[in-house]
Design a protein around this motif. Sequence first.
Motif, PDB file in Angstrom:
ATOM      1  N   ALA A  21       0.831  -1.208   0.000  1.00  0.00           N
ATOM      2  CA  ALA A  21       0.000   0.000   0.000  1.00  0.00           C
ATOM      3  C   ALA A  21       0.863   1.254   0.000  1.00  0.00           C
ATOM      4  O   ALA A  21       0.585   2.221  -0.718  1.00  0.00           O
ATOM      5  CB  ALA A  21      -0.923  -0.013   1.220  1.00  0.00           C
ATOM      6  N   SER A  22       1.933   1.253   0.809  1.00  0.00           N
ATOM      7  CA  SER A  22       2.821   2.408   0.889  1.00  0.00           C
ATOM      8  C   SER A  22       3.538   2.646  -0.433  1.00  0.00           C
ATOM      9  O   SER A  22       3.626   3.783  -0.922  1.00  0.00           O
ATOM     10  CB  SER A  22       3.841   2.202   2.012  1.00  0.00           C
ATOM     11  OG  SER A  22       4.747   3.288   2.086  1.00  0.00           O
ATOM     12  N   ILE A  23       4.042   1.564  -1.026  1.00  0.00           N
ATOM     13  CA  ILE A  23       4.771   1.684  -2.297  1.00  0.00           C
ATOM     14  C   ILE A  23       3.845   2.152  -3.408  1.00  0.00           C
ATOM     15  O   ILE A  23       4.204   3.022  -4.208  1.00  0.00           O
ATOM     16  CB  ILE A  23       5.428   0.331  -2.655  1.00  0.00           C
ATOM     17  CG1 ILE A  23       6.558   0.016  -1.668  1.00  0.00           C
ATOM     18  CG2 ILE A  23       5.963   0.357  -4.082  1.00  0.00           C
ATOM     19  CD1 ILE A  23       7.095  -1.387  -1.785  1.00  0.00           C
ATOM     20  N   THR A 108      10.455   4.897   4.792  1.00  0.00           N
ATOM     21  CA  THR A 108      10.644   6.346   4.712  1.00  0.00           C
ATOM     22  C   THR A 108       9.326   7.116   4.760  1.00  0.00           C
ATOM     23  O   THR A 108       9.218   8.143   5.436  1.00  0.00           O
ATOM     24  CB  THR A 108      11.411   6.715   3.429  1.00  0.00           C
ATOM     25  OG1 THR A 108      12.693   6.094   3.460  1.00  0.00           O
ATOM     26  CG2 THR A 108      11.598   8.216   3.329  1.00  0.00           C
ATOM     27  N   ARG A 109       8.316   6.617   4.070  1.00  0.00           N
ATOM     28  CA  ARG A 109       7.036   7.331   4.035  1.00  0.00           C
ATOM     29  C   ARG A 109       6.394   7.394   5.421  1.00  0.00           C
ATOM     30  O   ARG A 109       5.926   8.455   5.847  1.00  0.00           O
ATOM     31  CB  ARG A 109       6.085   6.657   3.038  1.00  0.00           C
ATOM     32  CG  ARG A 109       4.717   7.350   2.940  1.00  0.00           C
ATOM     33  CD  ARG A 109       3.891   6.839   1.784  1.00  0.00           C
ATOM     34  NE  ARG A 109       2.586   7.444   1.801  1.00  0.00           N
ATOM     35  CZ  ARG A 109       1.510   6.896   2.375  1.00  0.00           C
ATOM     36  NH1 ARG A 109       1.614   5.712   2.961  1.00  0.00           N
ATOM     37  NH2 ARG A 109       0.344   7.509   2.344  1.00  0.00           N
ATOM     38  N   THR A 117      13.376  11.541  10.792  1.00  0.00           N
ATOM     39  CA  THR A 117      14.364  11.421   9.728  1.00  0.00           C
ATOM     40  C   THR A 117      15.264  10.235  10.041  1.00  0.00           C
ATOM     41  O   THR A 117      15.928  10.214  11.074  1.00  0.00           O
ATOM     42  CB  THR A 117      15.220  12.698   9.607  1.00  0.00           C
ATOM     43  OG1 THR A 117      14.367  13.816   9.339  1.00  0.00           O
ATOM     44  CG2 THR A 117      16.242  12.555   8.491  1.00  0.00           C
ATOM     45  N   LEU A 118      15.264   9.247   9.165  1.00  0.00           N
ATOM     46  CA  LEU A 118      16.057   8.041   9.391  1.00  0.00           C
ATOM     47  C   LEU A 118      17.506   8.261   8.966  1.00  0.00           C
ATOM     48  O   LEU A 118      17.772   8.814   7.897  1.00  0.00           O
ATOM     49  CB  LEU A 118      15.468   6.871   8.613  1.00  0.00           C
ATOM     50  CG  LEU A 118      14.080   6.390   9.072  1.00  0.00           C
ATOM     51  CD1 LEU A 118      13.556   5.326   8.118  1.00  0.00           C
ATOM     52  CD2 LEU A 118      14.144   5.843  10.482  1.00  0.00           C
ATOM     53  N   ILE A 142       8.700  -3.596  12.291  1.00  0.00           N
ATOM     54  CA  ILE A 142       7.929  -3.552  13.535  1.00  0.00           C
ATOM     55  C   ILE A 142       8.638  -2.677  14.563  1.00  0.00           C
ATOM     56  O   ILE A 142       8.010  -1.872  15.266  1.00  0.00           O
ATOM     57  CB  ILE A 142       7.713  -4.975  14.090  1.00  0.00           C
ATOM     58  CG1 ILE A 142       6.728  -5.747  13.204  1.00  0.00           C
ATOM     59  CG2 ILE A 142       7.183  -4.924  15.533  1.00  0.00           C
ATOM     60  CD1 ILE A 142       6.604  -7.216  13.572  1.00  0.00           C
ATOM     61  N   CYS A 143       9.962  -2.826  14.660  1.00  0.00           N
ATOM     62  CA  CYS A 143      10.749  -2.000  15.590  1.00  0.00           C
ATOM     63  C   CYS A 143      10.633  -0.523  15.223  1.00  0.00           C
ATOM     64  O   CYS A 143      10.404   0.333  16.089  1.00  0.00           O
ATOM     65  CB  CYS A 143      12.218  -2.426  15.568  1.00  0.00           C
ATOM     66  SG  CYS A 143      12.545  -4.075  16.224  1.00  0.00           S
ATOM     67  N   LEU A 144      10.806  -0.223  13.949  1.00  0.00           N
ATOM     68  CA  LEU A 144      10.735   1.169  13.498  1.00  0.00           C
ATOM     69  C   LEU A 144       9.348   1.756  13.757  1.00  0.00           C
ATOM     70  O   LEU A 144       9.214   2.890  14.234  1.00  0.00           O
ATOM     71  CB  LEU A 144      11.073   1.262  12.009  1.00  0.00           C
ATOM     72  CG  LEU A 144      12.530   0.983  11.618  1.00  0.00           C
ATOM     73  CD1 LEU A 144      12.664   0.950  10.100  1.00  0.00           C
ATOM     74  CD2 LEU A 144      13.451   2.048  12.205  1.00  0.00           C
TER      75      LEU A 144
END
Length: 229
Positions: A21-23, A108-109, A117-118, A142-144
């Motif tokens: 979905a994000s992509i 990133t999104r 900001t990663l 999941i961690c992020l």
Amino acid sequence: MTQNQLTAGQCGLSFFGCMSASISHEIKNSLAIINEHAGLLEDLALLSEKGVPINPDRLKTLSGSILRQVKRADAIIKNMNRFAHSIDEPIKSINLSDMLCFTAMLSTRLASMKGVTLKPPSGEIAIEIQTRPFFLENLIWICLKAIFNAQEKAWNLNLTVENRESHAAICFQLEDGSKTSAICRDILEESRPILDLLQAELQENTENHRIYLMLPKKMDAVGLCELID
């Protein structure tokens, strides 16, 4: 198939859906910009037919913007292709730093929506581990996600990899150490089946505001048998 594997598979399916979905949203954004610029070019063409002079610099700007969006969409699709193929091999040797950078890119999104900001590793540290690529991507995500949801302001999240004797570690450097334990609980609640499947361990260092994801460099015989069954 064990209950643990089934639960991990359900988590993986949800992860695949979220990433898809994000992509697709990112691709749609690029197409929307290209469509908008195509409309402007059509308007300029109509004006030109009526004898209105067209500034060449404006055409260069529009064509340059379209080209950038085409390149952006191409990069997104290449990442989507790589992500889709991460499920091909149940277990393989991977470069942990490369895997972390790639999963950070996929996230990133979501990071941008949360004001984060990663800062992924530079790639200079090459640590090879034997793991299950798709589920490791899922675990990192999941961690992020848990870290993103716990932060209340814009900040930088530094991601690093560390080489230990028999393990490799992914380090998430938090800005607010007071939330470390709560974040770990959220991660464990969602990822325990995947942690077990990867023989991974979550560790926290409240004093230094860090969360560590400990991964074996080589999975033991029991883990290999579980992956084959």
